[in-house]
Write a protein that holds these residues in place. Sequence first.
Motif, PDB file in Angstrom:
ATOM      1  N   SER A 107       0.847  -1.197   0.000  1.00  0.00           N
ATOM      2  CA  SER A 107       0.000   0.000   0.000  1.00  0.00           C
ATOM      3  C   SER A 107       0.876   1.238   0.000  1.00  0.00           C
ATOM      4  CB  SER A 107      -0.945   0.007   1.201  1.00  0.00           C
ATOM      5  OG  SER A 107      -0.212   0.132   2.387  1.00  0.00           O
ATOM      6  N   SER A 108       0.347   2.277  -0.571  1.00  0.00           N
ATOM      7  CA  SER A 108       1.049   3.557  -0.596  1.00  0.00           C
ATOM      8  C   SER A 108       0.018   4.673  -0.554  1.00  0.00           C
ATOM      9  CB  SER A 108       1.921   3.679  -1.845  1.00  0.00           C
ATOM     10  OG  SER A 108       1.117   3.616  -3.002  1.00  0.00           O
ATOM     11  N   ARG A 109       0.479   5.835  -0.167  1.00  0.00           N
ATOM     12  CA  ARG A 109      -0.389   7.011  -0.120  1.00  0.00           C
ATOM     13  C   ARG A 109      -0.084   7.863  -1.335  1.00  0.00           C
ATOM     14  NH1 ARG A 109      -2.554   7.821   5.111  1.00  0.00           N
ATOM     15  NH2 ARG A 109      -2.645  10.051   4.761  1.00  0.00           N
ATOM     16  N   VAL A 110      -1.137   8.237  -2.065  1.00  0.00           N
ATOM     17  CA  VAL A 110      -0.954   9.035  -3.279  1.00  0.00           C
ATOM     18  C   VAL A 110      -1.844  10.276  -3.205  1.00  0.00           C
ATOM     19  CG1 VAL A 110      -0.329   7.091  -4.741  1.00  0.00           C
ATOM     20  CG2 VAL A 110      -2.711   7.724  -4.534  1.00  0.00           C
ATOM     21  N   ARG A 111      -1.362  11.346  -3.787  1.00  0.00           N
ATOM     22  CA  ARG A 111      -2.153  12.571  -3.887  1.00  0.00           C
ATOM     23  C   ARG A 111      -2.914  12.530  -5.203  1.00  0.00           C
ATOM     24  NH1 ARG A 111      -2.657  17.165  -1.372  1.00  0.00           N
ATOM     25  NH2 ARG A 111      -0.890  16.788  -0.014  1.00  0.00           N
ATOM     26  N   THR A 112      -4.209  12.791  -5.129  1.00  0.00           N
ATOM     27  CA  THR A 112      -5.053  12.791  -6.316  1.00  0.00           C
ATOM     28  C   THR A 112      -6.049  13.940  -6.218  1.00  0.00           C
ATOM     29  OG1 THR A 112      -6.457  11.420  -7.725  1.00  0.00           O
ATOM     30  CG2 THR A 112      -6.754  11.174  -5.356  1.00  0.00           C
ATOM     31  N   THR A 113      -6.672  14.260  -7.324  1.00  0.00           N
ATOM     32  CA  THR A 113      -7.660  15.334  -7.364  1.00  0.00           C
ATOM     33  C   THR A 113      -9.030  14.731  -7.608  1.00  0.00           C
ATOM     34  OG1 THR A 113      -6.019  16.867  -8.230  1.00  0.00           O
ATOM     35  CG2 THR A 113      -8.325  17.475  -8.506  1.00  0.00           C
ATOM     36  N   LEU A 114      -9.991  15.092  -6.769  1.00  0.00           N
ATOM     37  CA  LEU A 114     -11.372  14.637  -6.915  1.00  0.00           C
ATOM     38  C   LEU A 114     -12.240  15.809  -7.360  1.00  0.00           C
ATOM     39  CD1 LEU A 114     -11.884  12.517  -3.672  1.00  0.00           C
ATOM     40  CD2 LEU A 114     -11.329  11.705  -5.964  1.00  0.00           C
ATOM     41  N   THR A 115     -13.213  15.510  -8.208  1.00  0.00           N
ATOM     42  CA  THR A 115     -14.223  16.495  -8.580  1.00  0.00           C
ATOM     43  C   THR A 115     -15.559  15.929  -8.151  1.00  0.00           C
ATOM     44  OG1 THR A 115     -12.898  17.177 -10.478  1.00  0.00           O
ATOM     45  CG2 THR A 115     -15.205  17.851 -10.455  1.00  0.00           C
ATOM     46  N   LEU A 116     -16.195  16.571  -7.188  1.00  0.00           N
ATOM     47  CA  LEU A 116     -17.431  16.075  -6.601  1.00  0.00           C
ATOM     48  C   LEU A 116     -18.620  16.907  -7.016  1.00  0.00           C
ATOM     49  CD1 LEU A 116     -16.283  15.598  -2.885  1.00  0.00           C
ATOM     50  CD2 LEU A 116     -16.333  13.878  -4.686  1.00  0.00           C
ATOM     51  N   LYS A 123     -20.018  16.056   1.187  1.00  0.00           N
ATOM     52  CA  LYS A 123     -20.409  14.723   0.729  1.00  0.00           C
ATOM     53  C   LYS A 123     -20.863  14.852  -0.716  1.00  0.00           C
ATOM     54  CE  LYS A 123     -23.788  11.090   1.406  1.00  0.00           C
ATOM     55  NZ  LYS A 123     -25.008  10.695   2.111  1.00  0.00           N
ATOM     56  N   GLY A 124     -20.412  13.913  -1.544  1.00  0.00           N
ATOM     57  CA  GLY A 124     -20.811  13.958  -2.936  1.00  0.00           C
ATOM     58  C   GLY A 124     -20.263  12.779  -3.708  1.00  0.00           C
ATOM     59  N   THR A 125     -20.658  12.705  -4.954  1.00  0.00           N
ATOM     60  CA  THR A 125     -20.174  11.640  -5.820  1.00  0.00           C
ATOM     61  C   THR A 125     -19.127  12.205  -6.762  1.00  0.00           C
ATOM     62  OG1 THR A 125     -21.987  12.055  -7.370  1.00  0.00           O
ATOM     63  CG2 THR A 125     -22.320  10.333  -5.742  1.00  0.00           C
ATOM     64  N   ASN A 126     -18.129  11.386  -7.047  1.00  0.00           N
ATOM     65  CA  ASN A 126     -17.056  11.795  -7.950  1.00  0.00           C
ATOM     66  C   ASN A 126     -17.604  11.819  -9.373  1.00  0.00           C
ATOM     67  OD1 ASN A 126     -14.545  12.534  -8.808  1.00  0.00           O
ATOM     68  ND2 ASN A 126     -13.656  10.506  -8.632  1.00  0.00           N
ATOM     69  N   ILE A 127     -17.447  12.933 -10.084  1.00  0.00           N
ATOM     70  CA  ILE A 127     -18.016  13.058 -11.422  1.00  0.00           C
ATOM     71  C   ILE A 127     -16.965  13.050 -12.523  1.00  0.00           C
ATOM     72  CG2 ILE A 127     -20.117  14.213 -10.688  1.00  0.00           C
ATOM     73  CD1 ILE A 127     -18.861  16.880 -11.405  1.00  0.00           C
ATOM     74  N   VAL A 128     -15.668  13.020 -12.127  1.00  0.00           N
ATOM     75  CA  VAL A 128     -14.590  12.962 -13.107  1.00  0.00           C
ATOM     76  C   VAL A 128     -13.718  11.761 -12.757  1.00  0.00           C
ATOM     77  CG1 VAL A 128     -12.557  14.132 -14.011  1.00  0.00           C
ATOM     78  CG2 VAL A 128     -14.596  15.444 -13.486  1.00  0.00           C
ATOM     79  N   GLU A 129     -13.504  10.904 -13.728  1.00  0.00           N
ATOM     80  CA  GLU A 129     -12.710   9.694 -13.495  1.00  0.00           C
ATOM     81  C   GLU A 129     -11.248  10.072 -13.252  1.00  0.00           C
ATOM     82  OE1 GLU A 129     -11.574   5.544 -15.796  1.00  0.00           O
ATOM     83  OE2 GLU A 129     -13.126   6.854 -16.607  1.00  0.00           O
ATOM     84  N   ASN A 130     -10.644   9.401 -12.285  1.00  0.00           N
ATOM     85  CA  ASN A 130      -9.219   9.575 -12.045  1.00  0.00           C
ATOM     86  C   ASN A 130      -8.533   8.209 -12.019  1.00  0.00           C
ATOM     87  OD1 ASN A 130      -9.789   8.548  -9.513  1.00  0.00           O
ATOM     88  ND2 ASN A 130      -9.695  10.513  -8.496  1.00  0.00           N
ATOM     89  N   HIS A 131      -7.233   8.198 -11.910  1.00  0.00           N
ATOM     90  CA  HIS A 131      -6.463   6.956 -12.027  1.00  0.00           C
ATOM     91  C   HIS A 131      -6.685   6.017 -10.842  1.00  0.00           C
ATOM     92  CE1 HIS A 131      -3.266   4.359 -13.417  1.00  0.00           C
ATOM     93  NE2 HIS A 131      -2.679   4.440 -12.243  1.00  0.00           N
ATOM     94  N   TYR A 132      -7.012   6.565  -9.672  1.00  0.00           N
ATOM     95  CA  TYR A 132      -7.153   5.751  -8.464  1.00  0.00           C
ATOM     96  C   TYR A 132      -8.623   5.639  -8.070  1.00  0.00           C
ATOM     97  CZ  TYR A 132      -2.260   6.963  -8.360  1.00  0.00           C
ATOM     98  OH  TYR A 132      -0.968   7.147  -8.694  1.00  0.00           O
ATOM     99  N   PRO A 133      -9.119   4.414  -7.882  1.00  0.00           N
ATOM    100  CA  PRO A 133     -10.547   4.245  -7.516  1.00  0.00           C
ATOM    101  C   PRO A 133     -10.836   4.619  -6.091  1.00  0.00           C
ATOM    102  CG  PRO A 133      -9.462   2.107  -7.792  1.00  0.00           C
ATOM    103  CD  PRO A 133      -8.449   3.162  -8.111  1.00  0.00           C
TER     104      PRO A 133
END
Length: 94
Positions: free
Chosen positions: A58-67, A84-94
């Motif tokens: 496991s590792s910790r990664v920085r990612t950008t979410l768009t909710l 609270k919200g749903t992610n509307i833009v796909e990113n590399h990490y689920p």
Amino acid sequence: MKLLHKDIEKDNAGQVTLVPEEAEDMWHTYNLLQVGDSLRASTIRKVQTESTTGSVGSSRVRTTLTLCVEAIDFDSQACQLRVKGTNIVENHYP
């Protein structure tokens, strides 16, 4: 709070880019956000990977979410904004 970018239409639709500089800025952001708005923020996620040998790491990664904002809560003791919200833009990490 620092305003980096502003693009507002005549019908009040548009986008702004804000950078909080003080804890109190979260309160102002809480008053600006509405349910149905889109919010983009950087976050850190724990990602588990499985190798071909079956070992799990496991590792910790920085990612950008768009909710798409569904609920907003402000903790006045910690000056933290919870969205609270749903992610509307796909990113590399689920």
